[in-house]
Design a protein around this motif. Sequence first.
Motif, short mmCIF file in Angstrom:
data_model
loop_
_atom_site.label_atom_id
_atom_site.label_comp_id
_atom_site.label_asym_id
_atom_site.label_seq_id
_atom_site.Cartn_x
_atom_site.Cartn_y
_atom_site.Cartn_z
N MET A 236 0.82 -1.21 0.00
CA MET A 236 0.00 0.00 0.00
C MET A 236 0.86 1.27 0.00
O MET A 236 0.45 2.29 -0.57
CB MET A 236 -0.94 -0.02 1.19
CG MET A 236 -2.04 -1.07 1.09
SD MET A 236 -3.18 -0.75 -0.29
CE MET A 236 -4.18 0.56 0.43
N THR A 237 2.00 1.21 0.63
CA THR A 237 2.91 2.37 0.57
C THR A 237 3.39 2.56 -0.86
O THR A 237 3.53 3.70 -1.33
CB THR A 237 4.11 2.17 1.52
OG1 THR A 237 3.62 1.98 2.85
CG2 THR A 237 5.03 3.38 1.50
N ALA A 238 3.63 1.46 -1.56
CA ALA A 238 4.00 1.55 -2.98
C ALA A 238 2.86 2.18 -3.77
O ALA A 238 3.10 3.05 -4.64
CB ALA A 238 4.34 0.17 -3.53
N ALA A 239 1.63 1.79 -3.50
CA ALA A 239 0.47 2.36 -4.20
C ALA A 239 0.36 3.86 -3.92
O ALA A 239 0.07 4.66 -4.82
CB ALA A 239 -0.81 1.65 -3.76
N LEU A 288 4.36 -2.24 -11.72
CA LEU A 288 4.40 -3.66 -12.06
C LEU A 288 4.89 -4.50 -10.89
O LEU A 288 4.34 -5.58 -10.62
CB LEU A 288 5.29 -3.89 -13.29
CG LEU A 288 4.64 -3.64 -14.65
CD1 LEU A 288 5.70 -3.71 -15.75
CD2 LEU A 288 3.54 -4.65 -14.91
N MET A 289 5.91 -4.05 -10.19
CA MET A 289 6.40 -4.79 -9.04
C MET A 289 5.36 -4.79 -7.92
O MET A 289 5.19 -5.79 -7.21
CB MET A 289 7.72 -4.21 -8.54
CG MET A 289 8.32 -4.96 -7.37
SD MET A 289 8.53 -6.74 -7.64
CE MET A 289 10.04 -6.76 -8.57
N MET A 290 4.64 -3.68 -7.77
CA MET A 290 3.56 -3.62 -6.78
C MET A 290 2.48 -4.65 -7.12
O MET A 290 1.97 -5.35 -6.23
CB MET A 290 2.97 -2.21 -6.76
CG MET A 290 1.79 -2.03 -5.82
SD MET A 290 1.05 -0.41 -6.03
CE MET A 290 0.01 -0.68 -7.48
N GLN A 291 2.13 -4.75 -8.40
CA GLN A 291 1.11 -5.72 -8.82
C GLN A 291 1.59 -7.15 -8.61
O GLN A 291 0.81 -8.03 -8.22
CB GLN A 291 0.74 -5.47 -10.28
CG GLN A 291 -0.04 -4.17 -10.48
CD GLN A 291 -0.25 -3.83 -11.94
OE1 GLN A 291 0.64 -4.02 -12.77
NE2 GLN A 291 -1.43 -3.32 -12.27
N LYS A 292 2.88 -7.38 -8.84
CA LYS A 292 3.44 -8.71 -8.58
C LYS A 292 3.34 -9.06 -7.10
O LYS A 292 2.92 -10.16 -6.73
CB LYS A 292 4.91 -8.77 -9.03
CG LYS A 292 5.58 -10.09 -8.70
CD LYS A 292 7.04 -10.11 -9.11
CE LYS A 292 7.70 -11.43 -8.72
NZ LYS A 292 9.13 -11.50 -9.11
N ALA A 293 3.71 -8.10 -6.24
CA ALA A 293 3.66 -8.32 -4.80
C ALA A 293 2.23 -8.60 -4.34
O ALA A 293 1.98 -9.51 -3.54
CB ALA A 293 4.22 -7.11 -4.06
N ALA A 294 1.28 -7.82 -4.86
CA ALA A 294 -0.13 -8.01 -4.49
C ALA A 294 -0.63 -9.38 -4.94
O ALA A 294 -1.33 -10.08 -4.20
CB ALA A 294 -0.98 -6.90 -5.10
N HIS A 295 -0.24 -9.78 -6.15
CA HIS A 295 -0.64 -11.09 -6.68
C HIS A 295 -0.10 -12.22 -5.81
O HIS A 295 -0.83 -13.16 -5.46
CB HIS A 295 -0.13 -11.25 -8.12
CG HIS A 295 -0.34 -12.63 -8.68
ND1 HIS A 295 -1.57 -13.09 -9.11
CD2 HIS A 295 0.54 -13.65 -8.87
CE1 HIS A 295 -1.44 -14.35 -9.52
NE2 HIS A 295 -0.17 -14.70 -9.39
N LEU A 296 1.17 -12.14 -5.44
CA LEU A 296 1.77 -13.18 -4.60
C LEU A 296 1.11 -13.23 -3.23
O LEU A 296 0.85 -14.31 -2.69
CB LEU A 296 3.28 -12.94 -4.46
CG LEU A 296 4.12 -13.17 -5.72
CD1 LEU A 296 5.55 -12.68 -5.51
CD2 LEU A 296 4.12 -14.66 -6.11
N TYR A 297 0.85 -12.06 -2.67
CA TYR A 297 0.22 -12.02 -1.35
C TYR A 297 -1.18 -12.62 -1.41
O TYR A 297 -1.56 -13.45 -0.56
CB TYR A 297 0.16 -10.59 -0.82
CG TYR A 297 -0.35 -10.54 0.60
CD1 TYR A 297 0.50 -10.77 1.67
CD2 TYR A 297 -1.70 -10.32 0.88
CE1 TYR A 297 0.05 -10.78 2.97
CE2 TYR A 297 -2.18 -10.32 2.18
CZ TYR A 297 -1.30 -10.55 3.22
OH TYR A 297 -1.76 -10.57 4.51
N ASP A 298 -1.94 -12.23 -2.42
CA ASP A 298 -3.32 -12.73 -2.55
C ASP A 298 -3.35 -14.23 -2.83
O ASP A 298 -4.33 -14.90 -2.51
CB ASP A 298 -4.06 -11.96 -3.65
CG ASP A 298 -4.30 -10.49 -3.28
OD1 ASP A 298 -4.22 -10.16 -2.08
OD2 ASP A 298 -4.54 -9.69 -4.20
N ALA A 299 -2.27 -14.74 -3.43
CA ALA A 299 -2.19 -16.17 -3.72
C ALA A 299 -1.72 -16.98 -2.51
O ALA A 299 -1.64 -18.21 -2.56
CB ALA A 299 -1.24 -16.41 -4.89
N GLY A 300 -1.41 -16.28 -1.40
CA GLY A 300 -1.00 -16.97 -0.18
C GLY A 300 0.49 -17.24 -0.07
O GLY A 300 0.92 -17.96 0.84
#
Length: 377
Positions: A236-239, A288-300
Amino acid sequence: MSTVVETEEHRALRAAVAALGQRHGREHDREALWAEAGKLGYLGVNLPEEYGGGGGGMAELSLVLEELGAAGCPLLMMVVSPAICGTVMARFGTDEQKARWLPGLADGTRTMAFGITEPDAGSNSHRITTTARRDGDDWVLTGRKVFISGVDIADATLVVGRTEDARTGKLKPCLFVVPRDAPGFGRRQIDMELNAHEKQFELTLDDVRLPADALVGDEDAGLLQLFAGLNPERIMTAAFAVGMGRYAVAKAVAYAKDRQVWKAPIGAHQAVAHPLAQAHIELELARLMMQKAAHLYDAGDDIGAGEAANMAKYAAAEACVKAVDSAVHTLGGNGLTREFGLASLITASRVARIAPVSREMILNYVSHQTLGLPKSY
Protein backbone atom coordinates in the motif's frame (compact mmCIF):
# COMPACT_ATOMS: atom_id res chain seq x y z
CA MET A 1 -2.38 -1.06 -18.85
CA SER A 2 -1.99 -4.31 -20.71
CA THR A 3 -4.86 -6.78 -20.50
CA VAL A 4 -2.25 -9.38 -19.53
CA VAL A 5 -1.63 -7.51 -16.27
CA GLU A 6 -5.11 -6.41 -15.29
CA THR A 7 -8.51 -8.03 -15.67
CA GLU A 8 -11.52 -6.25 -17.12
CA GLU A 9 -12.93 -6.00 -13.57
CA HIS A 10 -9.74 -4.31 -12.38
CA ARG A 11 -9.84 -1.81 -15.22
CA ALA A 12 -13.49 -1.02 -14.43
CA LEU A 13 -12.62 -0.55 -10.75
CA ARG A 14 -9.69 1.68 -11.70
CA ALA A 15 -11.94 3.87 -13.87
CA ALA A 16 -14.62 4.14 -11.19
CA VAL A 17 -12.16 5.11 -8.45
CA ALA A 18 -10.43 7.58 -10.78
CA ALA A 19 -13.80 9.24 -11.39
CA LEU A 20 -14.42 9.45 -7.64
CA GLY A 21 -10.98 10.97 -7.14
CA GLN A 22 -11.53 13.53 -9.90
CA ARG A 23 -14.81 14.61 -8.30
CA HIS A 24 -13.08 15.30 -4.99
CA GLY A 25 -9.67 16.48 -6.27
CA ARG A 26 -6.66 17.98 -4.52
CA GLU A 27 -8.70 20.25 -2.24
CA HIS A 28 -10.91 17.41 -1.07
CA ASP A 29 -12.72 17.12 2.23
CA ARG A 30 -11.05 14.07 3.74
CA GLU A 31 -14.06 12.95 5.80
CA ALA A 32 -16.45 13.29 2.86
CA LEU A 33 -14.15 11.34 0.54
CA TRP A 34 -13.57 8.61 3.16
CA ALA A 35 -17.32 8.27 3.72
CA GLU A 36 -18.15 8.07 0.02
CA ALA A 37 -15.32 5.63 -0.73
CA GLY A 38 -16.56 3.45 2.13
CA LYS A 39 -20.17 3.60 0.99
CA LEU A 40 -19.15 2.59 -2.54
CA GLY A 41 -17.26 -0.40 -1.18
CA TYR A 42 -13.77 0.77 -2.12
CA LEU A 43 -12.27 0.88 1.40
CA GLY A 44 -13.13 -2.73 2.16
CA VAL A 45 -12.57 -4.22 -1.26
CA ASN A 46 -9.95 -6.59 0.25
CA LEU A 47 -12.05 -7.79 3.17
CA PRO A 48 -14.27 -10.92 3.27
CA GLU A 49 -17.72 -10.65 1.68
CA GLU A 50 -19.44 -12.22 4.69
CA TYR A 51 -18.38 -9.19 6.73
CA GLY A 52 -19.41 -6.57 4.18
CA GLY A 53 -16.16 -6.46 2.20
CA GLY A 54 -15.57 -6.91 -1.49
CA GLY A 55 -13.96 -10.34 -1.21
CA GLY A 56 -10.90 -9.19 -3.16
CA GLY A 57 -7.33 -8.71 -2.02
CA MET A 58 -4.36 -6.39 -2.04
CA ALA A 59 -4.49 -6.22 -5.84
CA GLU A 60 -7.81 -4.39 -5.61
CA LEU A 61 -7.08 -2.30 -2.51
CA SER A 62 -3.73 -1.05 -3.82
CA LEU A 63 -5.42 -0.13 -7.08
CA VAL A 64 -7.95 2.01 -5.17
CA LEU A 65 -5.26 3.91 -3.25
CA GLU A 66 -3.14 4.40 -6.37
CA GLU A 67 -6.03 5.94 -8.32
CA LEU A 68 -7.04 8.22 -5.46
CA GLY A 69 -3.42 9.34 -5.22
CA ALA A 70 -3.24 9.95 -8.95
CA ALA A 71 -6.28 12.24 -8.57
CA GLY A 72 -4.50 14.17 -5.81
CA CYS A 73 -6.52 12.83 -2.89
CA PRO A 74 -4.80 9.78 -1.40
CA LEU A 75 -6.28 8.40 1.83
CA LEU A 76 -3.32 7.53 4.05
CA MET A 77 -5.45 5.61 6.55
CA MET A 78 -6.17 3.05 3.82
CA VAL A 79 -2.60 1.84 4.38
CA VAL A 80 -3.40 1.28 8.05
CA SER A 81 -7.08 0.52 8.65
CA PRO A 82 -8.25 -1.90 5.92
CA ALA A 83 -4.80 -3.04 4.73
CA ILE A 84 -2.90 -3.78 7.95
CA CYS A 85 -5.56 -4.02 10.64
CA GLY A 86 -8.32 -5.40 8.43
CA THR A 87 -6.01 -8.05 6.98
CA VAL A 88 -4.72 -9.15 10.39
CA MET A 89 -8.25 -9.25 11.81
CA ALA A 90 -9.62 -11.19 8.81
CA ARG A 91 -6.81 -13.75 8.92
CA PHE A 92 -6.32 -14.23 12.65
CA GLY A 93 -9.23 -12.69 14.57
CA THR A 94 -11.83 -14.74 16.41
CA ASP A 95 -15.33 -14.92 14.95
CA GLU A 96 -16.45 -12.40 17.57
CA GLN A 97 -13.59 -10.00 16.75
CA LYS A 98 -14.31 -10.26 13.03
CA ALA A 99 -18.01 -9.58 13.57
CA ARG A 100 -17.20 -6.60 15.81
CA TRP A 101 -14.62 -4.92 13.57
CA LEU A 102 -14.68 -6.01 9.93
CA PRO A 103 -18.06 -4.58 8.82
CA GLY A 104 -17.09 -1.12 10.10
CA LEU A 105 -13.57 -1.31 8.65
CA ALA A 106 -15.11 -2.39 5.33
CA ASP A 107 -17.59 0.49 5.00
CA GLY A 108 -15.35 3.10 6.61
CA THR A 109 -17.61 3.80 9.60
CA ARG A 110 -14.87 2.47 11.89
CA THR A 111 -11.14 2.92 11.60
CA MET A 112 -8.19 1.35 13.34
CA ALA A 113 -4.66 2.71 13.73
CA PHE A 114 -1.52 0.55 13.96
CA GLY A 115 1.10 1.00 16.68
CA ILE A 116 4.45 -0.68 16.16
CA THR A 117 7.24 1.96 16.00
CA GLU A 118 8.95 2.90 19.27
CA PRO A 119 11.32 5.75 20.18
CA ASP A 120 14.28 3.46 20.90
CA ALA A 121 13.55 0.60 18.51
CA GLY A 122 13.25 2.35 15.14
CA SER A 123 13.31 -0.21 12.36
CA ASN A 124 14.36 -3.00 14.76
CA SER A 125 11.04 -4.58 15.70
CA HIS A 126 12.93 -7.12 17.82
CA ARG A 127 13.75 -4.30 20.28
CA ILE A 128 10.12 -3.44 21.00
CA THR A 129 9.78 -2.82 24.74
CA THR A 130 6.00 -2.42 25.03
CA THR A 131 5.08 -5.36 27.24
CA ALA A 132 1.84 -7.16 28.00
CA ARG A 133 1.44 -9.18 31.17
CA ARG A 134 -1.43 -11.30 32.34
CA ASP A 135 -3.35 -10.24 35.42
CA GLY A 136 -6.10 -12.76 36.06
CA ASP A 137 -8.16 -12.87 32.87
CA ASP A 138 -6.96 -9.43 31.79
CA TRP A 139 -3.93 -8.13 29.94
CA VAL A 140 -1.99 -5.08 31.19
CA LEU A 141 0.04 -3.13 28.60
CA THR A 142 2.90 -0.75 29.37
CA GLY A 143 5.12 1.10 26.89
CA ARG A 144 5.49 3.89 24.35
CA LYS A 145 4.95 4.24 20.60
CA VAL A 146 5.91 7.03 18.21
CA PHE A 147 4.91 8.23 14.71
CA ILE A 148 1.54 6.50 14.86
CA SER A 149 -0.85 7.84 12.21
CA GLY A 150 -4.44 8.91 12.76
CA VAL A 151 -4.87 7.81 16.38
CA ASP A 152 -7.21 10.75 17.01
CA ILE A 153 -9.65 9.64 14.31
CA ALA A 154 -9.34 5.89 14.93
CA ASP A 155 -11.76 3.97 17.14
CA ALA A 156 -8.91 1.78 18.35
CA THR A 157 -5.23 1.09 17.77
CA LEU A 158 -3.81 -2.34 16.99
CA VAL A 159 -0.76 -2.25 19.27
CA VAL A 160 2.25 -4.53 18.90
CA GLY A 161 3.43 -5.59 22.34
CA ARG A 162 5.48 -8.44 23.70
CA THR A 163 4.50 -11.20 26.08
CA GLU A 164 6.72 -13.61 27.96
CA ASP A 165 6.95 -17.15 26.62
CA ALA A 166 6.24 -19.45 29.56
CA ARG A 167 8.61 -22.11 28.20
CA THR A 168 11.65 -20.00 27.34
CA GLY A 169 11.14 -16.80 29.32
CA LYS A 170 11.81 -14.82 26.13
CA LEU A 171 9.56 -12.05 24.91
CA LYS A 172 7.50 -12.66 21.77
CA PRO A 173 5.36 -10.20 19.76
CA CYS A 174 1.59 -10.12 20.16
CA LEU A 175 -1.16 -7.85 18.83
CA PHE A 176 -3.75 -6.12 21.00
CA VAL A 177 -6.78 -3.97 20.16
CA VAL A 178 -6.62 -0.87 22.40
CA PRO A 179 -9.76 1.33 22.36
CA ARG A 180 -9.14 5.05 21.93
CA ASP A 181 -10.63 5.91 25.32
CA ALA A 182 -8.96 3.12 27.32
CA PRO A 183 -7.78 4.40 30.76
CA GLY A 184 -4.01 4.93 30.75
CA PHE A 185 -3.86 5.23 26.94
CA GLY A 186 -2.41 8.69 26.28
CA ARG A 187 -1.44 10.48 23.08
CA ARG A 188 0.57 13.56 22.18
CA GLN A 189 0.49 15.04 18.68
CA ILE A 190 3.92 15.37 17.07
CA ASP A 191 4.54 18.71 15.38
CA MET A 192 5.30 17.66 11.81
CA GLU A 193 6.50 19.82 8.92
CA LEU A 194 4.49 17.48 6.70
CA ASN A 195 1.09 18.91 5.78
CA ALA A 196 -1.24 15.90 5.92
CA HIS A 197 -4.81 15.28 7.04
CA GLU A 198 -3.68 12.37 9.20
CA LYS A 199 -1.66 13.57 12.19
CA GLN A 200 1.21 11.74 13.85
CA PHE A 201 1.22 10.84 17.54
CA GLU A 202 3.39 9.61 20.36
CA LEU A 203 1.47 7.12 22.49
CA THR A 204 1.92 6.15 26.11
CA LEU A 205 0.44 2.99 27.58
CA ASP A 206 0.47 3.32 31.35
CA ASP A 207 -0.85 0.04 32.75
CA VAL A 208 -3.64 -0.11 30.17
CA ARG A 209 -5.96 -2.90 31.29
CA LEU A 210 -7.60 -4.91 28.51
CA PRO A 211 -9.97 -7.89 28.53
CA ALA A 212 -8.73 -11.29 27.38
CA ASP A 213 -10.36 -10.89 23.95
CA ALA A 214 -8.25 -7.81 23.18
CA LEU A 215 -5.54 -10.24 22.04
CA VAL A 216 -5.80 -10.85 18.30
CA GLY A 217 -5.01 -14.35 17.12
CA ASP A 218 -2.83 -16.97 18.74
CA GLU A 219 -0.43 -15.85 21.44
CA ASP A 220 2.18 -18.22 19.99
CA ALA A 221 1.93 -17.01 16.37
CA GLY A 222 2.84 -13.38 16.95
CA LEU A 223 5.53 -13.00 14.29
CA LEU A 224 3.44 -14.69 11.61
CA GLN A 225 0.52 -12.40 12.41
CA LEU A 226 2.73 -9.32 12.52
CA PHE A 227 4.26 -9.96 9.10
CA ALA A 228 0.84 -10.76 7.65
CA GLY A 229 0.12 -7.08 8.24
CA LEU A 230 3.49 -5.68 7.21
CA ASN A 231 3.48 -7.03 3.65
CA PRO A 232 0.17 -5.28 2.84
CA GLU A 233 1.61 -2.13 4.46
CA ARG A 234 4.54 -2.14 2.02
CA ILE A 235 2.29 -2.87 -0.98
CA MET A 236 0.00 0.00 0.00
CA THR A 237 2.91 2.37 0.57
CA ALA A 238 4.00 1.55 -2.98
CA ALA A 239 0.47 2.36 -4.20
CA PHE A 240 0.54 5.64 -2.26
CA ALA A 241 3.88 6.57 -3.87
CA VAL A 242 2.95 5.51 -7.42
CA GLY A 243 -0.30 7.49 -7.22
CA MET A 244 1.46 10.59 -5.93
CA GLY A 245 4.12 10.31 -8.64
CA ARG A 246 1.48 9.96 -11.35
CA TYR A 247 -0.33 13.04 -10.04
CA ALA A 248 2.89 15.09 -10.14
CA VAL A 249 3.84 13.97 -13.65
CA ALA A 250 0.32 14.66 -14.99
CA LYS A 251 0.44 18.19 -13.57
CA ALA A 252 3.86 18.79 -15.13
CA VAL A 253 2.87 17.35 -18.53
CA ALA A 254 -0.22 19.57 -18.69
CA TYR A 255 1.91 22.61 -17.82
CA ALA A 256 4.67 21.68 -20.31
CA LYS A 257 2.11 21.39 -23.13
CA ASP A 258 0.68 24.84 -22.40
CA ARG A 259 3.61 26.94 -21.19
CA GLN A 260 5.35 28.78 -24.03
CA VAL A 261 8.48 30.88 -23.57
CA TRP A 262 10.09 30.70 -27.03
CA LYS A 263 8.43 29.50 -30.24
CA ALA A 264 7.16 26.13 -28.99
CA PRO A 265 5.69 24.88 -25.67
CA ILE A 266 8.45 24.01 -23.21
CA GLY A 267 7.45 20.33 -23.43
CA ALA A 268 8.95 20.26 -26.93
CA HIS A 269 12.42 20.68 -25.42
CA GLN A 270 14.11 17.40 -24.56
CA ALA A 271 15.61 18.86 -21.37
CA VAL A 272 12.02 19.22 -20.12
CA ALA A 273 10.46 16.19 -21.83
CA HIS A 274 13.04 13.53 -21.01
CA PRO A 275 12.95 13.80 -17.19
CA LEU A 276 9.16 13.48 -17.31
CA ALA A 277 9.35 10.50 -19.68
CA GLN A 278 11.92 8.87 -17.39
CA ALA A 279 9.71 9.51 -14.34
CA HIS A 280 6.75 7.92 -16.14
CA ILE A 281 8.80 4.83 -17.06
CA GLU A 282 10.07 4.36 -13.51
CA LEU A 283 6.57 4.75 -12.05
CA GLU A 284 5.25 2.12 -14.47
CA LEU A 285 8.03 -0.28 -13.48
CA ALA A 286 7.31 0.30 -9.79
CA ARG A 287 3.62 -0.33 -10.41
CA LEU A 288 4.40 -3.66 -12.06
CA MET A 289 6.40 -4.79 -9.04
CA MET A 290 3.56 -3.62 -6.78
CA GLN A 291 1.11 -5.72 -8.82
CA LYS A 292 3.44 -8.71 -8.58
CA ALA A 293 3.66 -8.32 -4.80
CA ALA A 294 -0.13 -8.01 -4.49
CA HIS A 295 -0.64 -11.09 -6.68
CA LEU A 296 1.77 -13.18 -4.60
CA TYR A 297 0.22 -12.02 -1.35
CA ASP A 298 -3.32 -12.73 -2.55
CA ALA A 299 -2.19 -16.17 -3.72
CA GLY A 300 -1.00 -16.97 -0.18
CA ASP A 301 2.74 -16.86 -0.92
CA ASP A 302 3.84 -14.85 2.13
CA ILE A 303 7.55 -15.42 1.55
CA GLY A 304 7.47 -14.46 -2.13
CA ALA A 305 5.22 -11.52 -1.31
CA GLY A 306 7.64 -10.34 1.37
CA GLU A 307 10.47 -10.00 -1.13
CA ALA A 308 8.30 -8.41 -3.83
CA ALA A 309 6.54 -6.05 -1.40
CA ASN A 310 9.86 -4.72 -0.15
CA MET A 311 11.13 -4.26 -3.71
CA ALA A 312 7.88 -2.56 -4.75
CA LYS A 313 8.00 -0.16 -1.83
CA TYR A 314 11.65 0.68 -2.59
CA ALA A 315 11.08 1.18 -6.32
CA ALA A 316 7.90 3.23 -5.86
CA ALA A 317 9.47 5.53 -3.28
CA GLU A 318 12.49 6.24 -5.48
CA ALA A 319 10.28 6.78 -8.54
CA CYS A 320 7.94 9.06 -6.62
CA VAL A 321 10.70 11.31 -5.27
CA LYS A 322 12.19 11.64 -8.76
CA ALA A 323 8.78 12.28 -10.35
CA VAL A 324 7.92 15.04 -7.88
CA ASP A 325 11.34 16.64 -8.29
CA SER A 326 11.04 16.59 -12.10
CA ALA A 327 7.50 17.99 -11.93
CA VAL A 328 8.45 20.86 -9.64
CA HIS A 329 11.46 21.64 -11.83
CA THR A 330 9.26 21.69 -14.93
CA LEU A 331 7.07 24.38 -13.40
CA GLY A 332 10.02 26.41 -12.12
CA GLY A 333 8.90 29.04 -9.64
CA ASN A 334 5.28 28.02 -10.14
CA GLY A 335 6.20 24.59 -8.84
CA LEU A 336 6.73 26.11 -5.40
CA THR A 337 3.43 28.00 -5.25
CA ARG A 338 0.38 26.84 -3.35
CA GLU A 339 -1.74 27.41 -6.47
CA PHE A 340 -0.19 24.53 -8.43
CA GLY A 341 -0.21 22.10 -5.48
CA LEU A 342 3.17 20.45 -6.07
CA ALA A 343 5.40 22.01 -3.42
CA SER A 344 3.78 20.09 -0.55
CA LEU A 345 4.57 16.85 -2.38
CA ILE A 346 8.31 17.48 -1.97
CA THR A 347 7.98 16.61 1.71
CA ALA A 348 5.23 14.03 1.22
CA SER A 349 7.19 12.08 -1.39
CA ARG A 350 10.09 11.66 1.04
CA VAL A 351 7.83 9.85 3.48
CA ALA A 352 7.70 6.77 1.25
CA ARG A 353 11.49 6.50 1.43
CA ILE A 354 11.44 6.57 5.23
CA ALA A 355 8.22 4.83 6.24
CA PRO A 356 7.11 2.26 7.14
CA VAL A 357 10.69 1.02 6.83
CA SER A 358 13.71 2.87 5.48
CA ARG A 359 15.15 2.21 2.05
CA GLU A 360 18.36 0.99 3.73
CA MET A 361 16.49 -1.68 5.68
CA ILE A 362 14.93 -2.87 2.44
CA LEU A 363 18.38 -3.07 0.88
CA ASN A 364 19.44 -5.09 3.94
CA TYR A 365 16.45 -7.41 3.41
CA VAL A 366 17.33 -7.99 -0.24
CA SER A 367 21.03 -8.40 0.60
CA HIS A 368 20.34 -11.09 3.19
CA GLN A 369 17.13 -12.79 2.09
CA THR A 370 17.49 -12.64 -1.69
CA LEU A 371 21.24 -12.58 -2.29
CA GLY A 372 22.30 -14.59 0.77
CA LEU A 373 24.92 -12.08 1.88
CA PRO A 374 26.00 -12.11 5.54
CA LYS A 375 24.58 -9.70 8.11
CA SER A 376 26.55 -6.93 9.81
CA TYR A 377 24.10 -6.74 12.71
